[in-house]
Design a protein around this motif. Structure first.
Motif, PDB file in Angstrom:
ATOM      1  N   ALA A   1       0.841  -1.202   0.000  1.00 25.67           N
ATOM      2  CA  ALA A   1       0.000   0.000   0.000  1.00 25.67           C
ATOM      3  C   ALA A   1       0.876   1.252   0.000  1.00 25.67           C
ATOM      4  N   LEU A   2       1.912   1.239   0.825  1.00 29.75           N
ATOM      5  CA  LEU A   2       2.803   2.396   0.907  1.00 29.75           C
ATOM      6  C   LEU A   2       3.630   2.552  -0.362  1.00 29.75           C
ATOM      7  N   TYR A   3       3.962   1.443  -0.995  1.00 28.17           N
ATOM      8  CA  TYR A   3       4.642   1.485  -2.297  1.00 28.17           C
ATOM      9  C   TYR A   3       3.718   2.134  -3.334  1.00 28.17           C
ATOM     10  N   HIS A   4       2.446   1.728  -3.351  1.00 25.46           N
ATOM     11  CA  HIS A   4       1.472   2.335  -4.271  1.00 25.46           C
ATOM     12  C   HIS A   4       1.317   3.827  -3.993  1.00 25.46           C
ATOM     13  N   LEU A   5       1.267   4.197  -2.733  1.00 26.85           N
ATOM     14  CA  LEU A   5       1.133   5.601  -2.360  1.00 26.85           C
ATOM     15  C   LEU A   5       2.298   6.409  -2.924  1.00 26.85           C
ATOM     16  N   ARG A   6       3.482   5.897  -2.753  1.00 24.53           N
ATOM     17  CA  ARG A   6       4.676   6.588  -3.253  1.00 24.53           C
ATOM     18  C   ARG A   6       4.621   6.757  -4.772  1.00 24.53           C
ATOM     19  N   ASN A   7       3.951   5.832  -5.457  1.00 17.98           N
ATOM     20  CA  ASN A   7       3.817   5.891  -6.915  1.00 17.98           C
ATOM     21  C   ASN A   7       2.506   6.555  -7.353  1.00 17.98           C
ATOM     22  N   GLU A   8       1.884   7.273  -6.437  1.00 15.88           N
ATOM     23  CA  GLU A   8       0.682   8.064  -6.688  1.00 15.88           C
ATOM     24  C   GLU A   8      -0.535   7.236  -7.097  1.00 15.88           C
TER      25      GLU A   8
ATOM     26  N   GLY B   1      -5.053   2.047  -5.180  1.00 13.12           N
ATOM     27  CA  GLY B   1      -4.357   0.823  -4.800  1.00 13.12           C
ATOM     28  C   GLY B   1      -3.866   0.874  -3.368  1.00 13.12           C
ATOM     29  N   ALA B   2      -3.391   2.048  -2.954  1.00 17.38           N
ATOM     30  CA  ALA B   2      -2.914   2.216  -1.580  1.00 17.38           C
ATOM     31  C   ALA B   2      -4.056   2.010  -0.592  1.00 17.38           C
TER      32      ALA B   2
END
Length: 131
Positions: free
Chosen positions: A52-59, A63-64
């Motif tokens: 989730a945090l990876y998705h957040l970082r990728n905007e 998904g996050a």
């Protein structure tokens, strides 16, 4: 729960807390594949929050939000402290971030605006007091 968590788990904790979310996912996924319950679901919950945090970082806010919810739902079955991790704190931090993401969606704020203009409550894996 086993008396001690494997060294790879602690490597995943370090990766998570240093923002290496994709690496954390890989580390914990390797443990998850081989694990039996109750550790299996515990690993999966943490790795889903890492993704989730990876998705957040990728905007990828959608998904996050989805994976924050799924990971949190898996971890809710565990006591406040499990595997040396303060599960209650992780769930609280994840819920706080999920609320921000949901408000962002309602207010039609773009992912880039969110990441640039807000101090996001990024979850950390906090060690429990009884380890």
């Amino acid at each position: 729960m086993s008396e001690t968590m494997p060294q790879e788990f602690w490597q995943g904790v370090e990766q998570f807390n240093s923002g290496q979310f994709y690496a954390c996912h890989d580390t914990l996924e390797a443990l998850w594949i081989e694990a039996i319950e109750p550790e299996k679901t515990f690993y999966q919950g943490i790795l889903q929050i890492a993704v989730a945090l990876y998705h957040l970082r990728n905007e990828n806010l959608r998904g996050a939000a989805i994976l924050l919810g799924e990971g949190s739902n898996r971890l809710r079955r565990y006591p406040d402290s499990y595997g040396g991790i303060n599960v209650d704190e992780l769930l609280s931090q994840s819920a706080e971030l999920l609320t921000v993401l949901q408000q962002t969606s309602v207010n039609k704020i773009s992912a880039s605006e969110l990441l640039e203009n807000q101090n996001l409550p990024i979850p950390k894996l906090v060690l429990s007091n009884d380890c």
